[in-house]
Design an enzyme around this catalytic site. Sequence first.
Site, short mmCIF file in Angstrom:
data_model
loop_
_atom_site.label_atom_id
_atom_site.label_comp_id
_atom_site.label_asym_id
_atom_site.label_seq_id
_atom_site.Cartn_x
_atom_site.Cartn_y
_atom_site.Cartn_z
N HIS A 217 1.78 -7.77 8.55
CA HIS A 217 2.33 -6.50 8.06
C HIS A 217 2.99 -5.66 9.14
O HIS A 217 3.57 -4.62 8.86
CB HIS A 217 1.24 -5.67 7.38
CG HIS A 217 0.27 -5.08 8.36
ND1 HIS A 217 -0.73 -5.81 8.94
CD2 HIS A 217 0.17 -3.84 8.90
CE1 HIS A 217 -1.41 -5.04 9.77
NE2 HIS A 217 -0.89 -3.84 9.77
C1 UD1 Z 1 -0.82 1.48 8.83
C2 UD1 Z 1 -1.07 1.70 10.31
C3 UD1 Z 1 -1.32 0.33 10.96
C4 UD1 Z 1 -2.42 -0.43 10.25
C5 UD1 Z 1 -2.06 -0.55 8.77
C6 UD1 Z 1 -3.13 -1.30 7.99
C7 UD1 Z 1 0.20 3.57 11.35
C8 UD1 Z 1 1.30 3.89 12.28
N1 UD1 Z 1 0.08 2.27 11.00
O1 UD1 Z 1 0.38 0.73 8.72
O2 UD1 Z 1 -1.73 0.54 12.30
O3 UD1 Z 1 -2.54 -1.72 10.81
O4 UD1 Z 1 -1.90 0.78 8.25
O5 UD1 Z 1 -2.81 -1.45 6.67
O6 UD1 Z 1 -0.54 4.46 10.97
N2 UD1 Z 1 2.12 1.59 1.19
C9 UD1 Z 1 1.72 1.36 -0.09
N3 UD1 Z 1 0.49 1.81 -0.47
C10 UD1 Z 1 -0.33 2.48 0.37
C11 UD1 Z 1 0.09 2.71 1.69
C12 UD1 Z 1 1.32 2.26 2.07
O7 UD1 Z 1 2.43 0.78 -0.89
O8 UD1 Z 1 -1.45 2.82 -0.04
C13 UD1 Z 1 3.44 1.08 1.61
C14 UD1 Z 1 4.48 2.16 1.56
O9 UD1 Z 1 5.68 1.58 1.18
C15 UD1 Z 1 4.58 2.59 3.00
C16 UD1 Z 1 4.29 1.29 3.74
O10 UD1 Z 1 3.36 0.60 2.92
O11 UD1 Z 1 5.79 3.16 3.33
C17 UD1 Z 1 3.71 1.49 5.10
O12 UD1 Z 1 2.52 2.28 5.02
P1 UD1 Z 1 2.04 3.18 6.26
O13 UD1 Z 1 0.75 3.81 5.99
O14 UD1 Z 1 3.15 4.03 6.71
O15 UD1 Z 1 1.85 2.12 7.39
P2 UD1 Z 1 1.19 0.67 7.36
O16 UD1 Z 1 2.28 -0.31 7.56
O17 UD1 Z 1 0.27 0.48 6.21
#
Ligand code: UD1
Length: 383
Positions: A217
């Site tokens: 991811h």
């Molecule tokens: C975040 C953490 C990362 C961790 C990961 C575990 C930061 C910078 N990164 O990354 O260190 O390894 O979590 O999962 O804080 N999304 C959903 N549902 C959710 C949350 C996110 O669909 O509940 C999607 C959204 O499109 C979002 C994307 O995932 O834009 C990224 O989510 P985000 O929380 O920004 O970062 P992660 O890649 O999950």
Amino acid sequence: MGNLRDNPGALLCVVGARPNYMKMAPLLRAFRSRADLPPAGLVHTGQHYDPMLNDRLFEDLALPRPDINLGVGSGTHAVQTAEVMRRFEPVVDEHQPSGVVVVGDVNSTLACSLVAVKKGVPVAHVEAGLRSFDRAMPEEINRILTDQISDLLYTTERTAHANLAREGVPAERMHFAGNVMIDSLLFHRSRAVPAARTLQAARAQFGADRYGVVTLHRPSNVDEPAALRASLEILCEVSGRLPLVCALHPRTVARVEGFGFADMLRTGRIAVLPPQGYLEMLGLMADATLVLTDSGGMQEETTALSVPCLTMRENTERPITVEQGTNTLVGRDRALILRLVEEIAATGGKRGRTPELWDGRAAERIAAHLAGWLAARPMPLHA
Ligand code: UD1
């Protein structure tokens, strides 16, 4: 903890995203078991909100419902970080905590530390001092900044102390406590969901007993089409040797679909699953021949489980998993990955040993230290 409002001076424990939950669960248990600590309240920033990334893990880890949910959700890094700060500040004003406890390296970790420290509230950072030395990783920026402003830095491995010292952090702030993520693993190990159950449908598809577990991811692996294509091609090739079970993060699903790569995942012996619960993932990893991942936590969990891990990154902030554990950094080096998969399938691969203080008692040590530290502290100005 009852009503937070009745407890001025509580400890506010912050979680935001999936990898925080397994770290905070044992801490919260340890804090709440001590009469010499203030009551501990749980604050969820709402960075992760999907039921499979969030609610399911709360259930599996027996984490109590958050006392406060800031409901921040997704956004760019700036928007997400700013929104957490904007919404956490009034919480600190209202509850006048005696301390804020943050874990790991996600945006919520940095945002809440920054709010607390500017209000004169002490911050304890659990899993401090880890460095990948790669500032293109958002987590690396979060780690460096959180460590600079935290009062108490609890570390999981001794290399963290050298990293912190190099950045000018005084030794009095550092405390080698062990690994709270492994506290969770050992606590829940006997409740893990057997892999056979999780894989029933997948086994029918590829009909084999042995398998590898995959998660990907990180932006560096999934956000660029060329990088994602190369990763998926490697997975297809590996699956010719060993069937693979891929638990895909919503971010990866969105990219695979957005770039039109969904067919690639249908070509090899690859079973695609949604994000798994904690107990399912524990069962899957424990029985796997190997794990291929870019996750931080899974590098540590595979070391504790003695299962070989091939980490699809160029660096790791958790070097002890390579030096003492079962981890090998492989990036997207196709030839290296295929060679190691062959070797692991034939010989079982690296077995490693359990690092110092990854013994299931890190949270207890942190709670005991924090209680002593708070008791020795002069009364805060806002009390
Ligand atoms: C975040 C953490 C990362 C961790 C990961 C575990 C930061 C910078 N990164 O990354 O260190 O390894 O979590 O999962 O804080 N999304 C959903 N549902 C959710 C949350 C996110 O669909 O509940 C999607 C959204 O499109 C979002 C994307 O995932 O834009 C990224 O989510 P985000 O929380 O920004 O970062 P992660 O890649 O999950």
